[in-house]
Every structure is written in C-alpha cells, then in structure tokens.
Design a protein around this motif. Sequence first.
Motif, PDB file in Angstrom:
ATOM      1  N   VAL A   1     -13.268  -0.832   2.787  1.00 31.69           N
ATOM      2  CA  VAL A   1     -11.863  -1.143   3.062  1.00 31.69           C
ATOM      3  C   VAL A   1     -11.019  -0.255   2.163  1.00 31.69           C
ATOM      4  N   VAL A   2     -10.229   0.593   2.761  1.00 30.96           N
ATOM      5  CA  VAL A   2      -9.463   1.598   2.023  1.00 30.96           C
ATOM      6  C   VAL A   2      -8.000   1.189   1.903  1.00 30.96           C
ATOM      7  N   SER A   3      -7.480   1.281   0.686  1.00 29.47           N
ATOM      8  CA  SER A   3      -6.056   1.049   0.427  1.00 29.47           C
ATOM      9  C   SER A   3      -5.391   2.406   0.227  1.00 29.47           C
TER      10      SER A   3
ATOM     11  N   LEU B   1       5.844   4.695  -6.250  1.00 30.40           N
ATOM     12  CA  LEU B   1       7.032   4.167  -5.583  1.00 30.40           C
ATOM     13  C   LEU B   1       7.325   4.911  -4.288  1.00 30.40           C
ATOM     14  N   ARG B   2       7.099   6.219  -4.299  1.00 24.30           N
ATOM     15  CA  ARG B   2       7.433   7.001  -3.103  1.00 24.30           C
ATOM     16  C   ARG B   2       6.475   6.745  -1.934  1.00 24.30           C
ATOM     17  N   SER B   3       5.429   5.987  -2.164  1.00 22.80           N
ATOM     18  CA  SER B   3       4.502   5.658  -1.076  1.00 22.80           C
ATOM     19  C   SER B   3       5.126   4.696  -0.076  1.00 22.80           C
ATOM     20  N   GLY B   4       6.185   4.018  -0.508  1.00 21.69           N
ATOM     21  CA  GLY B   4       6.815   3.035   0.371  1.00 21.69           C
ATOM     22  C   GLY B   4       6.124   1.694   0.364  1.00 21.69           C
ATOM     23  N   ARG B   5       5.106   1.549  -0.481  1.00 18.66           N
ATOM     24  CA  ARG B   5       4.372   0.293  -0.576  1.00 18.66           C
ATOM     25  C   ARG B   5       4.450  -0.221  -2.009  1.00 18.66           C
TER      26      ARG B   5
ATOM     27  N   ALA C   1       1.863  -5.337  -5.039  1.00 17.35           N
ATOM     28  CA  ALA C   1       1.670  -6.687  -4.507  1.00 17.35           C
ATOM     29  C   ALA C   1       1.184  -6.653  -3.062  1.00 17.35           C
ATOM     30  N   GLU C   2       1.709  -5.724  -2.276  1.00 20.99           N
ATOM     31  CA  GLU C   2       1.268  -5.600  -0.878  1.00 20.99           C
ATOM     32  C   GLU C   2      -0.188  -5.152  -0.810  1.00 20.99           C
ATOM     33  N   ILE C   3      -0.558  -4.207  -1.671  1.00 14.93           N
ATOM     34  CA  ILE C   3      -1.936  -3.730  -1.708  1.00 14.93           C
ATOM     35  C   ILE C   3      -2.871  -4.871  -2.054  1.00 14.93           C
TER      36      ILE C   3
END
Length: 207
Positions: A165-167, A178-182, A185-187
């Motif tokens: 399972v890849v994050s 931050l620039r990932s848009g995620r 907590a979401e990960i």
Amino acid sequence: MAPPRPEACLVLAHGAGAGMTHPFMAAVAEGLNARGIATLRFHFPSMEAGSKRPDRPPLAQATVRAAVDAARERLPKVPLFAGGKSFGGRMTSQAQAEAPLPDVAGLVFLAFPLHPAGKPSDERADHLTRISVPMLFLQGTRDALADMAHLRPVVAKLGERATLVVSEQADHAFHVRLRSGRTDAEILHEMLDRAAAWMRGVAAQAA
C-alpha cells in the motif's frame, strides 16, 4: 490499547530512534483502536535503558517473541498480528523468518527499511522469502530507506503473500510536503483504514 470487542490485535514494535510513546506510535494505536483493532506496544531493551544504539537482532527478536506471547495471554481469542515501524517491523520479520511466531496470522510493516538511506538495494529482503504468512507493506514514495524501484520487485517476488500500500509523497515518517496538497493526518487516516481492513480480511480467511 484495546476496544471493547477487538476484531484483531497488532503487536506494534517501535523504530530505532523513537520508543513506543512517540506521537506517531500513539497515533497508530489510537487510530487502530477507533477501527476496532487492539494494539500492544512495547519497548526494546535499549530504548528502555535510554540507549541510542538499537539492540542486536537476537535480543530484539527475542523481545518481539515475548511481546507476542504477552498479547496471546491478554487476548487469547482475538486474531493476532505482529509488525511495527521501520526497525521494529524488520526485527519482527526476522523473528518470523527464523521460527514462526505462534498464532500470528500476518505481519504489518510501517515503512519497512529495505536499505540504508542513500544506498538503494534489496539487501535486507532475503529473509522475507522464508515467511509464509501474509505481509502488508505500508510505504511512502519518498521513503529514503525503501526506494520504490527496489521495493516493488521485492513485493512482487513474494507473490500473493505480500500486499503493498503506497502513500504518495510520504517519507519514512509518513510526512508529506505542504505543496503535495495533502496532510500527514490524511496519510495516516488512509493508511490505518487499509491496515485495519487488511487484518480483518486475513483473519476472516484464517478462521
């Protein structure tokens, strides 16, 4: 930590640089608890003693075995899994490869350390072929200790025993820029959803 009616229990080993009370370890335990999965966290002897040097593999593996035994005693009728973060996951896998951990239905790795940072290889994967129980690899694409070009073939070679399972954009600590848009907590939320569902599935097949 255990919910009122746990669907499974994960013996959760910490990494080389942070103990069982580290915020990440606590967040994993709390998140799995909310998803119906019990956890048993423990300290390796070196961490208990305040040493910055990880234990030698034989001692670390023996500690994993003792923790698994403790979990079996506390929750004897609950499907049992083992694994951990980085070093803890690797020591658990080595213990399983040496001699199967009693009643453990599968292994869960959070950021499996496939190689030293900056030295991509699959040198730490040889023992995985001696493991017969299902394995779940939760990995970030920016993990400096698990280059995807090496990890994906390792998992593929293990066949149906292994699930990756890849994050996306997550590093070895499951942090994202931050620039990932995620967000971190979401990960973590997605990772724990997948881990809990995987353990339920493996437990159901083993029943």
